[in-house]
Scaffold this motif. Sequence first.
Motif, PDB file in Angstrom:
ATOM      1  N   TRP A  48       0.828  -1.210   0.000  1.00  0.00           N
ATOM      2  CA  TRP A  48       0.000   0.000   0.000  1.00  0.00           C
ATOM      3  C   TRP A  48       0.861   1.259   0.000  1.00  0.00           C
ATOM      4  O   TRP A  48       0.542   2.238  -0.676  1.00  0.00           O
ATOM      5  CB  TRP A  48      -0.942   0.009   1.198  1.00  0.00           C
ATOM      6  CG  TRP A  48      -2.223  -0.729   0.926  1.00  0.00           C
ATOM      7  CD1 TRP A  48      -2.511  -2.020   1.222  1.00  0.00           C
ATOM      8  CD2 TRP A  48      -3.379  -0.213   0.257  1.00  0.00           C
ATOM      9  NE1 TRP A  48      -3.771  -2.350   0.796  1.00  0.00           N
ATOM     10  CE2 TRP A  48      -4.340  -1.248   0.212  1.00  0.00           C
ATOM     11  CE3 TRP A  48      -3.708   1.031  -0.277  1.00  0.00           C
ATOM     12  CZ2 TRP A  48      -5.597  -1.082  -0.369  1.00  0.00           C
ATOM     13  CZ3 TRP A  48      -4.963   1.195  -0.854  1.00  0.00           C
ATOM     14  CH2 TRP A  48      -5.889   0.154  -0.897  1.00  0.00           C
ATOM     15  N   TYR A  67      -6.308  -4.956  -4.192  1.00  0.00           N
ATOM     16  CA  TYR A  67      -5.631  -4.552  -2.950  1.00  0.00           C
ATOM     17  C   TYR A  67      -6.642  -4.415  -1.801  1.00  0.00           C
ATOM     18  O   TYR A  67      -6.387  -4.830  -0.676  1.00  0.00           O
ATOM     19  CB  TYR A  67      -4.906  -3.216  -3.151  1.00  0.00           C
ATOM     20  CG  TYR A  67      -3.485  -3.335  -3.643  1.00  0.00           C
ATOM     21  CD1 TYR A  67      -3.124  -4.296  -4.595  1.00  0.00           C
ATOM     22  CD2 TYR A  67      -2.479  -2.488  -3.179  1.00  0.00           C
ATOM     23  CE1 TYR A  67      -1.820  -4.396  -5.056  1.00  0.00           C
ATOM     24  CE2 TYR A  67      -1.169  -2.577  -3.633  1.00  0.00           C
ATOM     25  CZ  TYR A  67      -0.843  -3.531  -4.573  1.00  0.00           C
ATOM     26  OH  TYR A  67       0.443  -3.631  -5.017  1.00  0.00           O
ATOM     27  N   ILE A  72      -7.114  -3.220   3.749  1.00  0.00           N
ATOM     28  CA  ILE A  72      -6.447  -1.916   3.804  1.00  0.00           C
ATOM     29  C   ILE A  72      -5.767  -1.798   5.171  1.00  0.00           C
ATOM     30  O   ILE A  72      -6.414  -1.991   6.196  1.00  0.00           O
ATOM     31  CB  ILE A  72      -7.471  -0.763   3.645  1.00  0.00           C
ATOM     32  CG1 ILE A  72      -8.295  -0.935   2.354  1.00  0.00           C
ATOM     33  CG2 ILE A  72      -6.766   0.592   3.649  1.00  0.00           C
ATOM     34  CD1 ILE A  72      -9.514  -0.012   2.276  1.00  0.00           C
TER      35      ILE A  72
END
Length: 339
Positions: A48, A67, A72
């Motif tokens: 990230w 992703y 996250i």
Amino acid sequence: MEKREDGRDWAYRVDPYGFERPEDFDYASYEAFFSRYLVVLTRRAIKWSKLLKGNNSIQKNLKVKRYIRKGIPNEHRALIWMIVSGAQANMEQNPGYYHRLLEGEKNDKLVEAIKTDMNRTFPDNVKFRKTADPCLQHTLYNVLVAYGHHNKAVGYCQGMNFIAGYLILITKNEEESFWLLDALIGRILPDYYSPAMLGLKTDQEVLGELVKMKVPAVAELMERHGVMWTLVVSRWFICLFIDILPVETVLRIWDCLFYEGSKIIFRVALTLIKQHQSFILEATNFPDICDKFKQITKGTFVTECHSFMQKIFTDPGSLSMATINKLRETCREKLLSQG
């Protein structure tokens, strides 16, 4: 530091989000899971950081979708939720709007309803206690009062307090929480919190239809015993799995919900039902079925959030928004004709 008889210190009994762990919390299996998950988190954080490269912007594309499905990292969560949900754009287009709502005239009935629910919101979270400094109850009150005056058709409805509370824990920002709540209630969840709750009732029926298609034996069991879907899944929809699934798992679900929309709720629900089909089918009566549905939201299957999230994209098979919208149309018409 305060110790308990089992030698666990106080800090250890409270999770990173401020929730106290229950008395029967299985520390051993959680630690085993988390040591493995930490490796995943570290790897994802590096990816990230490369993707964002210090920028506070992101484009919606297949790579970003992939992703997000893999989770996250917490340090980027608020930013990504804000961008992909459209909340960031709305906030930037309406500078000062949130504060004007707070400074404006108030509806006493709405304010009273919100005040009543303050102490009922996360009594097991140390950050929401009156003794906390800062006490997040004040922030929560502001977000809900502002939202109730922003969206008068909805006002305030129980369930919204828990959702706003989670948003505050993640964003640590009052105004961002308001705009994310607006993204969820105004766009992502169609008509869940209006007084008639037609969207919520519709989606529970839609789930019933999807179960008929994908797990017919469970649908048949429900029908045989006269169990309505609303009895076993309404809180899944209203609270978006808060207080039903573990915090980390809920946040991973919300990562995808903000990007991909409400079909994620169906994927999660179908995965829980499909995975525990044989267990549910052991039920022999009405209360037994209700109890099984409580049981399937506990245990290692849901705690292991990374493998659980992989499952929600494989177990239910294909599930297009077109299918959901078609089912919504027929279920809504059926509900309206029943009055």
